[in-house]
Design a protein around this motif. Structure first.
Motif, short mmCIF file in Angstrom:
data_model
loop_
_atom_site.label_atom_id
_atom_site.label_comp_id
_atom_site.label_asym_id
_atom_site.label_seq_id
_atom_site.Cartn_x
_atom_site.Cartn_y
_atom_site.Cartn_z
N TRP A 36 0.83 -1.21 0.00
CA TRP A 36 0.00 0.00 0.00
C TRP A 36 0.86 1.25 0.00
CZ3 TRP A 36 -4.54 2.02 -0.95
CH2 TRP A 36 -4.85 3.28 -0.41
N LEU A 45 0.55 1.73 -4.02
CA LEU A 45 -0.73 2.42 -4.23
C LEU A 45 -0.62 3.92 -4.05
CD1 LEU A 45 -3.25 -0.01 -2.49
CD2 LEU A 45 -2.58 0.09 -4.89
N LEU A 67 -7.59 -0.13 -5.60
CA LEU A 67 -7.96 -0.45 -4.22
C LEU A 67 -9.16 -1.37 -4.17
CD1 LEU A 67 -7.32 -0.02 -1.27
CD2 LEU A 67 -8.78 2.00 -1.29
#
Length: 376
Positions: free
Chosen positions: A33, A37, A66
């Motif tokens: 993450w 991301l 996501l």
């Protein structure tokens, strides 16, 4: 107050394994993450276009990725949890298997079976070391219990003998009122003295094994002289020459117990000697960090295989008449051996080629044991 049974160690380890595995998985997903991301744009555009020369790259935004990443991450975490619990349960069981064997052996010992051994195989790890130490403890405990049981049986037999003799004498006196009362009293006195001597010897052995005595400075040469003075009448009666030699020899221990030890040795040397014209020599000397006491006597030749049994309780080195006032109770050298061990010393028995025995006792010396008395 009763307590609720807690979780087993295996279950605790299983939960710990699964928890650490789940935490590791969560950290890895967090890394994804943070480092993947977060570089994606967070807007409503359906595509991202960056031009590198004539190449156009299109990709989803953060929201799209996501939505696809979250279910996969949840599934991965659930798999890690199940895998961690199952794998942890199996691993914990295999790791704790040696403890189960050790617990079984301890349970057997608690129920009175001291012959069971773990005899764990495998690499020399902590569990193997614990099992080996436990086996050694069980072996020593079994040997000690066996020795105590044999000692108790022998002591019971030895104590029963004078009691049975006393009962026989009293029954004979009751059935024959005309019997000489003086002879009866004298025989009862002899039997009663033997029972008292045996009881005191047993108590002395118990005291020595517990090592519950006060330690103080002791001069072995003075102890040897006192023991010889006490036993001189016995030596003269048996026509035994008693010779005390040596020098000041300091050690640390109980004066009363060491005196009993030396007295037993000298008495044993006098009793187990030639019928007449024998000798007993008691010699003391300091040697480096040890204090040495030697008791040497003449007598019948002793076979080498008999020597190791002399320090066992109720063993007698030579045949003798039980009615002798100094026949003893079969605990002389056993008491000596016990007292030497209680004082952290060593006892050596060596048969003399011409007959008799040489007994050498080495006790811990004092720092100034080898210095002349009175030197400054």
């Amino acid at each position: 107050m009763n307590r609720r049974p807690g979780l087993s160690t295996r279950l605790k380890l299983t939960i710990s394994y699964a928890g650490f595995l789940l935490l590791a998985g969560a950290l890895m997903l967090a890394v994804v993450w943070v480092f993947v991301l977060r570089w994606l744009p967070d807007d409503d555009r359906r595509s991202l276009q960056r031009t590198f020369g004539a190449v156009i790259i299109t990709g989803p935004n953060r929201s799209d990725l996501l939505r696809g990443f979250a279910p996969a991450a949840a599934t991965a975490l659930a798999f890690l949890l199940v895998f961690g619990l199952l794998g942890g349960w199996i691993l914990a069981g295999r790791m704790l298997a040696p403890l189960t064997r050790i617990a079984y052996a301890a349970r057997m010992a608690a129920n009175g079976s001291l012959s069971h051994r773990i005899r764990m195989k495998g690499p020399k790890d902590e569990f193997r070391e614990l099992a080996d130490v436990f086996d050694t403890m069980l072996e020593q405990l079994e040997s000690h219990v066996t020795e105590q049981q044999r000692f108790a049986a022998n002591a019971s037999h030895e104590l029963r003998t004078p009691l049975a003799i006393s009962k026989t004498l009293l029954d004979a006196a009751r059935n024959d009122p005309t019997r000489d009362q003086g002879e009866l009293i004298e025989r009862l006195r002899t039997v009663n003295t033997r029972a008292i001597d045996l009881t005191e010897a047993l108590l002395l052995l118990s005291r020595a094994d517990r090592r519950g005595f006060t330690r103080e400075a002791v001069d072995l040469s003075l102890i040897a002289e006192e023991a010889a003075e006490t036993l001189l009448p016995l030596a003269e009666k048996r026509q035994i020459t008693l010779d005390i030699t040596g020098e000041t020899t300091q050690t640390v221990g109980s004066t009363a117990l060491i005196l009993r030890m030396v007295t037993n040795l000298v008495q044993n040397a006098i009793v187990h000697n030639l019928p007449a014209g024998g000798t007993v020599t008691v010699h003391t000397e300091p040697q480096h960090d040890a204090s040495v006491l030697r008791v040497e006597n003449t007598g019948r030749p002793l076979p080498p295989e008999l020597i190791p049994t002399l320090t066992e309780p109720f063993q007698r080195g030579t045949e003798r008449i039980r009615t002798d006032e100094h026949a003893g109770v079969g605990l002389g050298l056993a008491i000596v051996h016990s007292l030497v061990r209680a004082h952290d010393g060593t006892l050596d028995l060596t048969p003399r080629p011409s007959g008799g025995l040489l007994v050498t006792i080495r006790l811990p010396g004092t720092p100034h044991a080898s210095s002349p008395s009175g030197a400054h």
